[in-house]
Design a protein around this motif. Sequence first.
Motif, PDB file in Angstrom:
ATOM      1  N   PHE A  45      -7.570  -7.156  18.986  1.00 29.27           N
ATOM      2  CA  PHE A  45      -6.189  -7.373  19.408  1.00 29.27           C
ATOM      3  C   PHE A  45      -5.406  -8.067  18.296  1.00 29.27           C
ATOM      4  O   PHE A  45      -5.854  -9.075  17.734  1.00 29.27           O
ATOM      5  N   LEU A  46      -4.219  -7.530  18.012  1.00 31.28           N
ATOM      6  CA  LEU A  46      -3.328  -8.097  17.005  1.00 31.28           C
ATOM      7  C   LEU A  46      -2.052  -8.568  17.696  1.00 31.28           C
ATOM      8  O   LEU A  46      -1.380  -7.770  18.365  1.00 31.28           O
ATOM      9  N   PRO A  47      -1.678  -9.835  17.563  1.00 27.30           N
ATOM     10  CA  PRO A  47      -0.536 -10.374  18.311  1.00 27.30           C
ATOM     11  C   PRO A  47       0.810 -10.054  17.659  1.00 27.30           C
ATOM     12  O   PRO A  47       0.875  -9.652  16.492  1.00 27.30           O
ATOM     13  N   PRO A  48       1.896 -10.235  18.401  1.00 23.71           N
ATOM     14  CA  PRO A  48       3.235 -10.090  17.823  1.00 23.71           C
ATOM     15  C   PRO A  48       3.597 -11.313  16.983  1.00 23.71           C
ATOM     16  O   PRO A  48       2.762 -12.197  16.759  1.00 23.71           O
ATOM     17  N   VAL A  49       4.845 -11.377  16.527  1.00 18.97           N
ATOM     18  CA  VAL A  49       5.278 -12.481  15.667  1.00 18.97           C
ATOM     19  C   VAL A  49       5.068 -13.828  16.345  1.00 18.97           C
ATOM     20  O   VAL A  49       4.568 -14.789  15.734  1.00 18.97           O
ATOM     21  N   SER A  50       5.442 -13.934  17.601  1.00 24.16           N
ATOM     22  CA  SER A  50       5.424 -15.229  18.287  1.00 24.16           C
ATOM     23  C   SER A  50       4.082 -15.581  18.897  1.00 24.16           C
ATOM     24  O   SER A  50       3.921 -16.680  19.439  1.00 24.16           O
ATOM     25  N   GLY A  51       3.105 -14.683  18.853  1.00 23.80           N
ATOM     26  CA  GLY A  51       1.873 -14.901  19.586  1.00 23.80           C
ATOM     27  C   GLY A  51       0.732 -15.442  18.745  1.00 23.80           C
ATOM     28  O   GLY A  51       0.707 -15.303  17.514  1.00 23.80           O
ATOM     29  N   THR A  52      -0.224 -16.041  19.432  1.00 24.59           N
ATOM     30  CA  THR A  52      -1.471 -16.482  18.815  1.00 24.59           C
ATOM     31  C   THR A  52      -2.623 -15.721  19.472  1.00 24.59           C
ATOM     32  O   THR A  52      -2.417 -14.938  20.397  1.00 24.59           O
ATOM     33  N   ALA A  53      -3.826 -15.975  19.010  1.00 20.40           N
ATOM     34  CA  ALA A  53      -4.966 -15.181  19.467  1.00 20.40           C
ATOM     35  C   ALA A  53      -5.216 -15.322  20.968  1.00 20.40           C
ATOM     36  O   ALA A  53      -5.720 -14.390  21.601  1.00 20.40           O
ATOM     37  N   ASP A  54      -4.856 -16.460  21.545  1.00 17.61           N
ATOM     38  CA  ASP A  54      -5.186 -16.680  22.959  1.00 17.61           C
ATOM     39  C   ASP A  54      -4.202 -16.038  23.927  1.00 17.61           C
ATOM     40  O   ASP A  54      -4.383 -16.144  25.145  1.00 17.61           O
TER      41      ASP A  54
END
Length: 386
Positions: A45-54
């Motif tokens: 899973f690869l997050p968007p700009v604002s997201g982190t791995a969790d």
Amino acid sequence: MDFHNTPEYKSLRSSVPLRKVVVEGNVEWSYYDAGPKTIHNPLVFLPPVSGTADIYFRQLLSLSATGCRAISVNHPVVWDVPSWCQSFHLFLNSLGIDRVHLFGASLGGFLAQKFAEFSGNGRRVRSLILCNAFNDTDVFDQTSACSSFWAVPAVVLKKLVMGTFETMNMDGSMVAAADFMVQKLDALSQQELASRLTLNCVSCYVEPQNVQVLSSDVTLMSVFDQHALSNSVQNEMSKLYPEAKKALLKTGGNFPYLSRSDEVNLYIQVHLQKYADTVYSATEPRQFLPPPSSPSTSSSKPSTSAAILTDSDSDSDNDVEPSSKTNTPVPASVLERPVTSKQQSQVLLEQGLLEDSLPAEQELQMSPMHETAAAVTAAAAGADDL
């Protein structure tokens, strides 16, 4: 609802550690790795700009429970797309991963496509799930300003990102998802956020002729309600992958993997089902029970009869040889229908386990009901004589 206080989020943080790997160039990757480590073709899973791995905690828990290896990463601090792709390649090598299935949201979806393009004929990317993704950074109209993001204060950068968050016509779950993402945005450092925005806005586009992933191995996930990307972007993605499967959600906003996690997880499982029981499977091989062996004629019949007698008529034990008293399971078809004493005797007679006539001592043993019937018959005969 605060996602930080949900049992699912607490379960992820307590059971799956956040690991870190430093690859060549002193680039640090942090990630969660859930599921069996014997799988070498995981879903990443690869997050968007604002997201982190969790932010993918609901996907990690749900998929790993089905035997799928799911990995969620944090983007490292890199400033151009080729450097990100090279670093991600080294990151996968450090984990001993052969091929991957990539799930990317927004920026994560764009980088997933660029990595598939970067891998070339190596076909390291086996399939793509692109959620609210885009194929050209020009849609954000920030190409000229992105070169100076490294010097912009974090507060200004965060306002720039939060301007894309829609809050109108949202239900409680969508609002909670937006609040959760705002908290994750606040946790990013200025360098982390600036590098992500640079990747998101630098002039770059996907070259479809170089993406070594078949359209049939792509799932395009999108929502019908308000989100950051326009319908024209979705149409361009459909043209880029004409044979892709469509995973459409009526609502969900910018973050359907949080607000509509059940639907998203179902779409992911449907996507991965194509690769089950193949060398590209992201899940453990399914365990099939061996078919029941065909019992031989010489041994199965006595055992079955003995089992029936043991369960339903203990008085007939004297008629069965000791060698046939076993605990061999009785077929379900036999147990499902009631067996009477007459039927038992007929079965035993056919199998040669019961003689046609009872022993003399058993013939003399009469039940009280038989004795009463005999007395009544004798009395009737006497009455006729009179």
